[in-house]
Design an enzyme around this catalytic site. Structure first.
Site, PDB file in Angstrom:
ATOM      1  N   LYS A 153       6.365   2.307   4.806  1.00  0.00           N
ATOM      2  CA  LYS A 153       5.115   2.883   4.279  1.00  0.00           C
ATOM      3  C   LYS A 153       5.318   3.380   2.855  1.00  0.00           C
ATOM      4  O   LYS A 153       4.487   3.127   1.973  1.00  0.00           O
ATOM      5  CB  LYS A 153       4.658   4.034   5.171  1.00  0.00           C
ATOM      6  CG  LYS A 153       3.465   4.818   4.625  1.00  0.00           C
ATOM      7  CD  LYS A 153       3.073   5.946   5.539  1.00  0.00           C
ATOM      8  CE  LYS A 153       3.912   7.188   5.334  1.00  0.00           C
ATOM      9  NZ  LYS A 153       3.414   8.055   4.242  1.00  0.00           N
ATOM     10  N   ARG A 213       3.042  20.407  -3.562  1.00  0.00           N
ATOM     11  CA  ARG A 213       3.568  19.173  -4.147  1.00  0.00           C
ATOM     12  C   ARG A 213       2.799  18.943  -5.449  1.00  0.00           C
ATOM     13  O   ARG A 213       1.936  18.084  -5.528  1.00  0.00           O
ATOM     14  CB  ARG A 213       3.417  18.006  -3.169  1.00  0.00           C
ATOM     15  CG  ARG A 213       4.283  18.177  -1.950  1.00  0.00           C
ATOM     16  CD  ARG A 213       4.328  16.936  -1.095  1.00  0.00           C
ATOM     17  NE  ARG A 213       3.115  16.778  -0.318  1.00  0.00           N
ATOM     18  CZ  ARG A 213       2.897  15.766   0.508  1.00  0.00           C
ATOM     19  NH1 ARG A 213       3.809  14.825   0.653  1.00  0.00           N
ATOM     20  NH2 ARG A 213       1.776  15.680   1.194  1.00  0.00           N
ATOM     21  N   ASP A 217      12.392  13.623   4.847  1.00  0.00           N
ATOM     22  CA  ASP A 217      11.544  12.989   5.853  1.00  0.00           C
ATOM     23  C   ASP A 217      12.253  12.772   7.190  1.00  0.00           C
ATOM     24  O   ASP A 217      11.627  12.323   8.152  1.00  0.00           O
ATOM     25  CB  ASP A 217      11.012  11.650   5.335  1.00  0.00           C
ATOM     26  CG  ASP A 217       9.820  11.833   4.399  1.00  0.00           C
ATOM     27  OD1 ASP A 217       9.326  12.969   4.288  1.00  0.00           O
ATOM     28  OD2 ASP A 217       9.384  10.841   3.785  1.00  0.00           O
ATOM     29  N   ARG A 276      -0.081   8.104  10.675  1.00  0.00           N
ATOM     30  CA  ARG A 276      -0.008   7.848   9.245  1.00  0.00           C
ATOM     31  C   ARG A 276       1.275   7.104   8.865  1.00  0.00           C
ATOM     32  O   ARG A 276       1.312   6.410   7.844  1.00  0.00           O
ATOM     33  CB  ARG A 276      -0.094   9.152   8.451  1.00  0.00           C
ATOM     34  CG  ARG A 276      -1.460   9.817   8.480  1.00  0.00           C
ATOM     35  CD  ARG A 276      -1.523  11.041   7.586  1.00  0.00           C
ATOM     36  NE  ARG A 276      -0.984  10.735   6.283  1.00  0.00           N
ATOM     37  CZ  ARG A 276       0.064  11.362   5.734  1.00  0.00           C
ATOM     38  NH1 ARG A 276       0.677  12.330   6.392  1.00  0.00           N
ATOM     39  NH2 ARG A 276       0.505  11.017   4.556  1.00  0.00           N
TER      40      ARG A 276
END
Length: 416
Positions: A22, A121, A305, A397
């Site tokens: 992704k 962010r 992540d 997502r």
């Protein structure tokens, strides 16, 4: 809203394949804006974020068509240089389009991006980088209005090796006259993949994967066919799932060179890992040793992540572990949910101390972001009884039909 219902305690067995990344696909899709020729991207994962980026391209006037497992993109007749609030708000990566739109039209109006709420962010590095290319930017009413009529190559010094800012500046510079140099550039494999994609279309980019990237502007890009890299975060998630649940699994399309930091950590846990020709074979009895300390940092360090997933692993590992999150200040939202399941975790500032327990227990828990949500799924795989994970839209997502993928190797998980 959809939920996952998981019955824990099932050993995993069989083969599972890692799909395209992704985090590589999204900036590459943004890069398609720069070309007026047809482009085909292979092995397209049907993540919600990919679908939303396709909608952004269509809103600009592009054509996006799915064919088998491929995505056909035609941006030859773009009619707009604006990204409205309703599209930008659901996708953090909409900001990548700013550099591409500027490169193509020398003007852009883009709403502030959305995405997971994992902490601040800021996009100040993006703005600073574009200003170094002589772009005039007005920041008002939630929109960035950019005038790039006098854009030229320049020297960009990043205060932090931001992946998004590095990619955005690369995209803006490809069709900009002169040479652009990005100092303190991010080194992630996805940066290399974006450079490889753009170079395959005729761009002139060198140094991707190092701290200095150079881009020599070209007048136009060609079309072509490109296969984005496999998802190193999904690969790591499958690996951690197998370690926690126990069993014998093979992970196909596992690129070891992209996962060195993770592999170095899990070698200390007493599971058996073998790598051959991008196939990882894992044998685990689920009884693992705690990793003393895990600290996230920019690539090639341990990826933020995978922090939530490896924290879930530590919650059932023998011993005490310290997990330090250096990149995002709000990335421990999954901890209270793991505690509901019996985990012993305490958090202070950006550090979590995890005391491994012998058993987790099924509970009704809530996903609040993508990676934290999948960590709860991993915990559910090993918990006694049933676990319900709510708000799986966050997980969707970045993981396509995760329940089907895990079921294919023996997990008992359904979407309800």
């Amino acid at each position: 809203m959809d939920k996952f219902l998981i019955k824990g305690g099932k050993k995993l067995k069989g083969s599972i394949k890692v799909t395209s990344a992704k985090n590589a696909y999204l900036p590459i899709l943004a890069g398609c804006i720069l070309s007026e020729k047809p482009i085909v991207l292979t092995d397209c994962p049907k993540y919600i974020d990919i679908i939303n980026m396709g909608k952004i391209l269509e809103n600009l006037g592009g054509k996006v068509k799915e064919s088998d497992e491929n995505l056909q993109i035609d941006c030859s007749s773009l009619t707009s240089s604006n990204i409205p609030q309703d599209l930008a708000s659901v996708l953090r990566s909409s900001i990548f389009s700013l550099g591409s739109i500027l490169g193509r039209f020398k003007r852009a109006k883009v709403a502030y991006p959305g995405g997971c709420e994992i902490g601040a962010r800021p996009i100040d590095l993006h703005i600073k980088g574009l200003k170094a290319l002589n772009v005039k930017i007005i920041d008002k009413h939630g929109y960035l209005t950019c005038d790039g009529r006098n854009m030229r190559g320049g020297r960009v010094n990043l205060d932090f090796p931001s992946v998004g800012a590095t990619e955005n500046i690369m995209l803006a510079a490809v069709l900009t006259k002169g040479e652009t140099e990005i100092i303190n550039a991010a080194k992630e494999p996805e940066i290399i993949d974006l450079a490889n994609f753009l170079n395959s279309l005729g761009a002139k980019i060198s140094g991707a994967g190092t701290s200095v990237i150079k881009i020599t502007g070209v007048k136009k890009l060609n079309g072509g066919v490109y296969s984005p890299m496999p998802d190193r975060i999904i690969a790591g998630t499958y690996l951690i799932a197998g370690m926690m649940a126990g069993g014998n699994i093979q992970i196909e399309n596992f690129r070891a060179e992209d996962n060195i930091a993770l592999l170095e950590k899990v070698k200390k846990t007493a599971c058996n890992i073998k790598l051959e020709n991008d196939i990882l074979t894992l044998k685990s009895d689920g009884r693992l040793k705690a990793i003393n300390k895990i600290e996230t940092s920019p690539y090639p360090g341990f990826p933020t992540d995978l922090q939530a997933q490896i924290l879930a692993l530590q919650s059932i590992s023998k011993g005490t572990s310290m997990v330090v999150e250096n990149l995002f200040e709000s990335r421990f939202k999954h901890v209270p949910e793991l505690v509901k399941m019996g985990a012993k975790i305490s958090v202070k500032d950006r550090t979590a101390v995890v005391h491994g327990v012998e058993k987790l227990y099924g509970a009704d828990v809530n996903a609040t972001d993508l990676r934290g949500g999948v960590a709860l799924v991993l915990a559910g795989l090993v918990a006694e009884g049933y676990t319900t994970v709510n708000n799986v839209r966050h997980i969707d997502r970045g993981y396509y039909q995760l329940e089907n993928q895990l079921s294919s190797i023996g997990a008992e998980i359904t979407r309800i």
